[in-house]
Design a protein around this motif. Structure first.
Motif, PDB file in Angstrom:
ATOM      1  N   PRO A   1       0.808  -1.204  -0.188  1.00 30.25           N
ATOM      2  CA  PRO A   1       0.068   0.147  -0.123  1.00 30.25           C
ATOM      3  C   PRO A   1       0.770   1.333  -0.002  1.00 30.25           C
ATOM      4  O   PRO A   1       0.427   2.127  -0.627  1.00 30.25           O
ATOM      5  CB  PRO A   1      -1.028  -0.213   1.316  1.00 30.25           C
ATOM      6  N   LYS A   2       1.856   1.283   0.862  1.00 31.03           N
ATOM      7  CA  LYS A   2       2.626   2.395   0.764  1.00 31.03           C
ATOM      8  C   LYS A   2       3.597   2.845  -0.569  1.00 31.03           C
ATOM      9  O   LYS A   2       3.357   3.966  -0.992  1.00 31.03           O
ATOM     10  CB  LYS A   2       3.713   2.547   1.965  1.00 31.03           C
ATOM     11  N   LEU A   3       4.002   1.742  -0.997  1.00 33.48           N
ATOM     12  CA  LEU A   3       4.671   1.967  -2.301  1.00 33.48           C
ATOM     13  C   LEU A   3       3.684   2.265  -3.465  1.00 33.48           C
ATOM     14  O   LEU A   3       3.923   2.957  -4.252  1.00 33.48           O
ATOM     15  CB  LEU A   3       5.340   0.886  -2.652  1.00 33.48           C
ATOM     16  N   SER A   4       2.493   1.557  -3.455  1.00 31.60           N
ATOM     17  CA  SER A   4       1.331   1.717  -4.358  1.00 31.60           C
ATOM     18  C   SER A   4       1.028   3.412  -4.452  1.00 31.60           C
ATOM     19  O   SER A   4       0.668   4.022  -5.535  1.00 31.60           O
ATOM     20  CB  SER A   4       0.260   0.842  -4.428  1.00 31.60           C
ATOM     21  N   SER A   5       0.894   3.812  -3.070  1.00 35.88           N
ATOM     22  CA  SER A   5       0.339   5.289  -2.851  1.00 35.88           C
ATOM     23  C   SER A   5       1.453   6.275  -3.318  1.00 35.88           C
ATOM     24  O   SER A   5       0.992   7.076  -4.327  1.00 35.88           O
ATOM     25  CB  SER A   5       0.383   5.630  -1.701  1.00 35.88           C
ATOM     26  N   ILE A   6       2.772   5.810  -3.218  1.00 36.32           N
ATOM     27  CA  ILE A   6       3.920   7.042  -3.547  1.00 36.32           C
ATOM     28  C   ILE A   6       4.012   6.676  -5.230  1.00 36.32           C
ATOM     29  O   ILE A   6       3.902   7.806  -6.117  1.00 36.32           O
ATOM     30  CB  ILE A   6       5.169   6.548  -2.995  1.00 36.32           C
ATOM     31  N   SER A   7       3.894   5.533  -5.820  1.00 37.53           N
ATOM     32  CA  SER A   7       3.791   5.314  -7.200  1.00 37.53           C
ATOM     33  C   SER A   7       2.622   5.812  -7.835  1.00 37.53           C
ATOM     34  O   SER A   7       3.021   6.557  -8.870  1.00 37.53           O
ATOM     35  CB  SER A   7       4.165   3.879  -7.366  1.00 37.53           C
ATOM     36  N   GLY A   8       1.480   5.644  -7.320  1.00 42.04           N
ATOM     37  CA  GLY A   8       0.600   6.270  -7.891  1.00 42.04           C
ATOM     38  C   GLY A   8       0.516   7.904  -8.184  1.00 42.04           C
ATOM     39  O   GLY A   8      -0.082   8.201  -9.015  1.00 42.04           O
ATOM     40  N   PHE A   9       0.917   8.412  -6.843  1.00 40.30           N
ATOM     41  CA  PHE A   9       0.887   9.918  -7.170  1.00 40.30           C
ATOM     42  C   PHE A   9       1.829  10.362  -8.162  1.00 40.30           C
ATOM     43  O   PHE A   9       1.742  11.312  -8.876  1.00 40.30           O
ATOM     44  CB  PHE A   9       1.114  10.410  -5.564  1.00 40.30           C
ATOM     45  N   LEU A  10       2.901   9.806  -8.055  1.00 42.14           N
ATOM     46  CA  LEU A  10       4.327  10.150  -9.086  1.00 42.14           C
ATOM     47  C   LEU A  10       3.869   9.856 -10.281  1.00 42.14           C
ATOM     48  O   LEU A  10       3.830  10.844 -11.344  1.00 42.14           O
ATOM     49  CB  LEU A  10       5.523   9.406  -8.503  1.00 42.14           C
ATOM     50  N   ILE A  11       3.232   8.703 -10.739  1.00 46.42           N
ATOM     51  CA  ILE A  11       2.764   8.396 -12.084  1.00 46.42           C
ATOM     52  C   ILE A  11       1.706   9.455 -12.519  1.00 46.42           C
ATOM     53  O   ILE A  11       1.764  10.098 -13.548  1.00 46.42           O
ATOM     54  CB  ILE A  11       2.388   6.923 -12.223  1.00 46.42           C
ATOM     55  N   GLY A  12       0.757   9.634 -11.478  1.00 46.33           N
ATOM     56  CA  GLY A  12      -0.462  10.262 -11.743  1.00 46.33           C
ATOM     57  C   GLY A  12      -0.099  11.796 -12.088  1.00 46.33           C
ATOM     58  O   GLY A  12      -0.710  12.749 -12.652  1.00 46.33           O
ATOM     59  N   PHE A  13       1.027  12.405 -11.257  1.00 49.18           N
ATOM     60  CA  PHE A  13       1.551  13.676 -11.484  1.00 49.18           C
ATOM     61  C   PHE A  13       2.357  13.924 -12.702  1.00 49.18           C
ATOM     62  O   PHE A  13       2.341  14.992 -13.433  1.00 49.18           O
ATOM     63  CB  PHE A  13       2.157  14.358 -10.047  1.00 49.18           C
ATOM     64  N   ILE A  14       3.332  12.995 -13.023  1.00 47.79           N
ATOM     65  CA  ILE A  14       4.107  13.129 -14.116  1.00 47.79           C
ATOM     66  C   ILE A  14       3.700  13.021 -15.458  1.00 47.79           C
ATOM     67  O   ILE A  14       3.949  13.617 -16.490  1.00 47.79           O
ATOM     68  CB  ILE A  14       5.543  12.499 -13.945  1.00 47.79           C
ATOM     69  N   ALA A  15       2.700  12.154 -15.389  1.00 41.49           N
ATOM     70  CA  ALA A  15       1.906  11.871 -16.799  1.00 41.49           C
ATOM     71  C   ALA A  15       1.466  13.049 -17.483  1.00 41.49           C
ATOM     72  O   ALA A  15       1.698  13.452 -18.611  1.00 41.49           O
ATOM     73  CB  ALA A  15       1.379  10.552 -16.820  1.00 41.49           C
ATOM     74  N   PRO A  16       0.425  13.779 -16.672  1.00 43.47           N
ATOM     75  CA  PRO A  16       0.104  14.822 -17.182  1.00 43.47           C
ATOM     76  C   PRO A  16       1.054  16.006 -17.589  1.00 43.47           C
ATOM     77  O   PRO A  16       0.804  16.333 -18.548  1.00 43.47           O
ATOM     78  CB  PRO A  16      -0.988  15.400 -16.470  1.00 43.47           C
ATOM     79  N   LEU A  17       2.114  16.155 -16.743  1.00 43.79           N
ATOM     80  CA  LEU A  17       3.008  17.148 -17.033  1.00 43.79           C
ATOM     81  C   LEU A  17       3.855  16.832 -18.189  1.00 43.79           C
ATOM     82  O   LEU A  17       3.939  17.645 -18.985  1.00 43.79           O
ATOM     83  CB  LEU A  17       3.818  17.250 -15.657  1.00 43.79           C
ATOM     84  N   SER A  18       4.181  15.613 -18.420  1.00 41.21           N
ATOM     85  CA  SER A  18       4.885  15.119 -19.739  1.00 41.21           C
ATOM     86  C   SER A  18       3.904  15.381 -20.772  1.00 41.21           C
ATOM     87  O   SER A  18       4.697  15.683 -21.824  1.00 41.21           O
ATOM     88  CB  SER A  18       5.479  13.866 -19.330  1.00 41.21           C
ATOM     89  N   ILE A  19       2.643  15.215 -20.707  1.00 43.91           N
ATOM     90  CA  ILE A  19       1.980  15.261 -21.760  1.00 43.91           C
ATOM     91  C   ILE A  19       1.816  16.565 -22.250  1.00 43.91           C
ATOM     92  O   ILE A  19       1.805  17.056 -23.370  1.00 43.91           O
ATOM     93  CB  ILE A  19       0.223  14.810 -21.546  1.00 43.91           C
ATOM     94  N   TYR A  20       1.856  17.716 -21.312  1.00 44.23           N
ATOM     95  CA  TYR A  20       2.035  19.092 -21.657  1.00 44.23           C
ATOM     96  C   TYR A  20       3.106  19.398 -22.423  1.00 44.23           C
ATOM     97  O   TYR A  20       3.282  20.169 -23.087  1.00 44.23           O
ATOM     98  CB  TYR A  20       1.852  19.728 -20.206  1.00 44.23           C
ATOM     99  N   ILE A  21       4.367  18.702 -21.950  1.00 45.34           N
ATOM    100  CA  ILE A  21       5.469  19.076 -22.543  1.00 45.34           C
ATOM    101  C   ILE A  21       5.499  18.575 -24.333  1.00 45.34           C
ATOM    102  O   ILE A  21       5.972  19.103 -24.989  1.00 45.34           O
ATOM    103  CB  ILE A  21       6.693  18.523 -21.928  1.00 45.34           C
TER     104      ILE A  21
END
Length: 113
Positions: free
Chosen positions: A39-59
């Motif tokens: 759960p802890k790793l999935s939470s951190i991974s989920g936030f990072l993937i969810g935050f970086i994916a839209p930002l990289s789409i912006y780029i």
């Protein structure tokens, strides 16, 4: 399977869903492969993937299309384009993080029973 496979699968799903369906709730589906992590790793991974994916789409995406996409989402939500442009990656990351923890908790509970 290896943890890295689940992370890569989640990244691929997140990119596909953001590209095809630009709504924050699609982070729920992108978080499903993360249920096999702790759960802890999935939470951190989920936030990072969810935050970086839209930002990289912006780029990667042409800026005119990104602004058009932000205005469409902003008109649906009722927020200005700039606010949607800034807040969308944060909201997507939070939704994906919460979903990953939820799915991981369900998987841990089922595994322990």
């Amino acid at each position: 399977m290896n943890k890295l496979v689940y992370l890569i699968l989640s990244i691929i799903i997140a990119y596909f869903l953001i590209y095809m369906f630009p709504f924050a709730w699609t982070g729920i589906f992108a978080a499903i492969p993360l249920m096999f992590l702790k759960p802890k790793l999935s939470s951190i991974s989920g936030f990072l993937i969810g935050f970086i994916a839209p930002l990289s789409i912006y780029i990667l995406y042409p800026i005119d299309d990104v602004i058009k996409l932000s205005s469409i989402i902003g008109s649906i939500v009722g927020l200005p384009t700039f606010v949607v442009f800034i807040i969308f990656p944060i909201i997507y990351g939070i939704i994906m993080s919460i979903s990953a923890v939820f799915f991981s908790g369900l998987y841990e509970r089922k595994k322990n029973n």
